[in-house]
Design a protein around this motif. Structure first.
Motif, PDB file in Angstrom:
ATOM      1  N   TYR A 214      60.158  11.318  -3.762  1.00  0.00           N
ATOM      2  CA  TYR A 214      58.977  11.969  -4.324  1.00  0.00           C
ATOM      3  C   TYR A 214      58.300  12.791  -3.225  1.00  0.00           C
ATOM      4  O   TYR A 214      58.036  12.280  -2.135  1.00  0.00           O
ATOM      5  CB  TYR A 214      58.013  10.921  -4.892  1.00  0.00           C
ATOM      6  CG  TYR A 214      58.649  10.106  -5.987  1.00  0.00           C
ATOM      7  CD1 TYR A 214      58.777  10.598  -7.282  1.00  0.00           C
ATOM      8  CD2 TYR A 214      59.175   8.842  -5.710  1.00  0.00           C
ATOM      9  CE1 TYR A 214      59.395   9.853  -8.280  1.00  0.00           C
ATOM     10  CE2 TYR A 214      59.789   8.091  -6.708  1.00  0.00           C
ATOM     11  CZ  TYR A 214      59.900   8.601  -7.982  1.00  0.00           C
ATOM     12  OH  TYR A 214      60.522   7.873  -8.962  1.00  0.00           O
ATOM     13  N   ASP A 218      54.628  15.773  -6.151  1.00  0.00           N
ATOM     14  CA  ASP A 218      54.608  14.639  -7.074  1.00  0.00           C
ATOM     15  C   ASP A 218      53.385  13.758  -6.840  1.00  0.00           C
ATOM     16  O   ASP A 218      52.753  13.286  -7.789  1.00  0.00           O
ATOM     17  CB  ASP A 218      55.882  13.797  -6.904  1.00  0.00           C
ATOM     18  CG  ASP A 218      57.143  14.569  -7.240  1.00  0.00           C
ATOM     19  OD1 ASP A 218      57.150  15.273  -8.265  1.00  0.00           O
ATOM     20  OD2 ASP A 218      58.124  14.476  -6.473  1.00  0.00           O
ATOM     21  N   THR A 393      57.236   5.263  -9.287  1.00  0.00           N
ATOM     22  CA  THR A 393      56.712   6.606  -9.102  1.00  0.00           C
ATOM     23  C   THR A 393      55.281   6.580  -8.546  1.00  0.00           C
ATOM     24  O   THR A 393      54.601   5.550  -8.599  1.00  0.00           O
ATOM     25  CB  THR A 393      56.690   7.355 -10.444  1.00  0.00           C
ATOM     26  OG1 THR A 393      55.688   6.743 -11.291  1.00  0.00           O
ATOM     27  CG2 THR A 393      58.044   7.287 -11.142  1.00  0.00           C
TER      28      THR A 393
END
Length: 560
Positions: A214, A218, A393
């Protein structure tokens, strides 16, 4: 290479969940897990439960779950898995609170199956070593997640090297299939092509950090979606950032740490971790209960500087446990210094951190070491929502952080240090300065579309008064959790639902008070309420509105 194959005789309805008749040491351990926790895959809990047997002086089991030798006369005694099975309760005890009788029976079973697993496995691996004259061991399979067993193998069996991958269970099969596809299947002409044009044999273990990468975009995007509930500080200077984090930890703060690619396997290895001070015994209950929402008896692991490990633990080779695979005994004179990562029997499942393998995580721990003289941090997996795995994430990380409701002090992600923003009720009313300047009140606004469901429930068959149940579902709020009650969130009462309905970005608190006060007056005989009484009523109503606005803000339904 040796693999012991066992027939799966379990009825289809229980396949891979009951292991009813498998004569496998892992299957027997999973059966004990099912009996104790109602979950065949809670073997880590069984391992953590077992050491409490000696702490509370419980009698050992009179029968053994497993006897004999795996290579000749192995026998499973299913009848030895006894005690009251878990039915809708948890084993809530700790070093000061004595366990219930049901929990004591569970502890006895856990201790028994752990001892039997160790004895059978140690005997079997010793036999293999002698039969094949091998000096190194690579140990895989679900049983290789049993770090207590792994510690004994490493210390007692005389292998030069013991390697346990970070994903020894079923998840590691994917890595094996990849290796076979690249290098093993010589009948496939594609593999010859790969071998000749760039794909080289793995000369060392793959990194466990195999998750998606990421980037800064992001992270920025995830922060933007939740910025109304975050205090955001960007600290580009790494040394300064690590100093801030280590200082927070040394002052008893709990920190969420999100760095780089995520770990493969079941253990948090410093890329998706919750970090805390190992010197503070009170953090064990705090993190178990307030942060993780799990049983109080469960221990925590340390991440230790590899070059300092021998000063704190017995019989641990340099960087011999980079994947948190081995349990060792904390040196007796050190146990009082690191109680939060020392289990009741004096053991600790440690992760060794070398500067070469993990430079940034090593520098963070070293920063804490310089401040405190302790070369390790308490490290547990970064997940705060029941039933969910380690966060993946940046968006997952922020949701999990916010859902900790302040029990985690800060989230460190990339160059950002994020803290939870407190609801400022002073901004909800008109502000006047000494000079006479006036600042208008902030207008609460909903995060997005929502659904409200209101019902009435009778608590028992003879109850005359129903209990109101009001709940809301708002799927695009940062803290929405689809796995908890299908995304529905219980409100306090109808007033909270009505307050949420008025959060349209146009209505201030004073207007809400006027609305609810007029509704209340319409229901009462105004002649029976004096002006002074009405002021008192309005003040209580005002505080009730504020408290509900704060609660809605804290759970990311509204902002202002």
């Amino acid at each position: 290479v040796f693999k012991r194959w066992i027939e799966e005789k379990t009825p289809p309805v229980l396949f891979n969940h009951g292991f009813e008749t498998m004569e496998s040491i892992g299957a027997v351990y999973s059966r004990a897990s099912t009996h104790i926790f109602g979950d065949w895959n809670a073997c880590g809990k069984v391992m953590g439960l077992a050491p409490w047997q000696s702490k509370w002086g419980l009698k050992e089991a009179t029968t053994r779950t497993m006897t004999g030798k795996l290579y000749s006369d192995f026998v499973v005694d299913a009848g030895s898995i006894t005690g009251k099975p878990l039915v809708g309760t948890s084993y809530d005890f700790n070093i000061e609170k004595e366990p219930s009788e049901e929990a004591k029976e569970a502890i006895t079973l856990a201790s028994s199956v752990q001892n039997d697993l160790e004895n059978v496995a140690i005997d079997f691996i010793s036999w293999l070593k002698e039969e094949h004259s091998q000096t190194n061991l690579c140990f895989t399979g679900g049983v290789a997640l049993n770090s207590v067993l792994n510690g004994r193998i490493s210390r007692e069996l005389g292998f030069k090297e013991v390697f346990i991958p970070p994903y020894p269970g079923d998840d590691g099969i994917a890595v094996g299939c990849c290796a076979y596809g690249l290098f093993g299947n010589h009948a496939n002409p594609i593999n010859y092509s790969c071998r000749g044009t760039g794909a080289t044999l793995w000369l060392e273990p793959l990194s466990p950090y195999l998750g998606p990468a990421y980037d800064e975009y992001d992270i920025d995007e995830a922060i933007a979606l939740a910025e109304q509930w975050l205090d955001i500080e960007r600290v580009p200077d790494e040394a300064r950032r690590l100093e801030i984090v280590s200082s927070e930890i040394s002052s008893a703060g709990v920190v969420a740490w999100f760095y780089g690619r995520s770990e493969a396997g079941p253990r948090a290895l410093g890329h998706r971790s919750i970090l805390a001070d190992p010197r503070r015994s009170g953090l064990v209950d705090f993190i178990n209960n307030k942060v993780k929402g799990r049983e109080s008896f469960r221990p925590f692991a340390p991440s230790v500087l590899a070059e300092e490990v021998n000063g704190w633990f017995d019989d641990v080779k340099f960087n011999s446990s980079p994947y948190m695979s081995i349990t060792a005994m904390v040196k007796e004179e050190k146990r009082s210094q690191i109680p939060a990562v020392t289990h009741v029997d004096g053991s600790s499942r440690l992760q060794t951190i070398s500067e070469e393998d993990e430079p940034i995580y090593h520098r963070l721990i070293n920063s804490f070491f310089k401040q405190t003289g302790v070369p390790m941090l308490l490290n547990t997996s970064f997940n705060t929502l029941k039933g969910e795995p380690i966060v993946e994430t940046p968006k997952d990380a922020i949701r999990s952080f916010l859902c900790s409701l302040g029990s985690i002090e800060m989230l460190v992600m990339g160059e950002y240090i994020l803290k939870r923003k407190n609801a400022s009720t002073t901004r909800l009313v008109v502000q006047r300065t000494k000079s006479g300047a006036m600042f208008p009140a902030s207008l609460p606004i909903r995060t997005g579309p929502y659904m409200i469901e209101s019902s009435r429930s009778y608590t028992d068959a003879v109850s005359e008064e129903p209990v109101p149940i009001v709940r809301v579902r708002m799927s695009n709020r940062p803290m929405h959790n689809e796995k908890d009650n299908n995304g529905w969130f219980n409100l306090i009462d109808d007033l909270e639902a009505e307050v949420l309905g008025l959060c349209d970005g146009k209505t201030d608190v004073e207007q809400m008070l006027i609305r609810f006060s007029s509704m209340s007056s319409a229901e009462e005989d105004e002649e029976d309420v004096s002006e002074e009484q009405q002021k008192e009523i309005d003040e209580v109503l005002f505080q009730n509105i504020l408290s509900r606005l704060v609660r809605l803000f804290d759970h990311s339904f509204i902002s202002w």
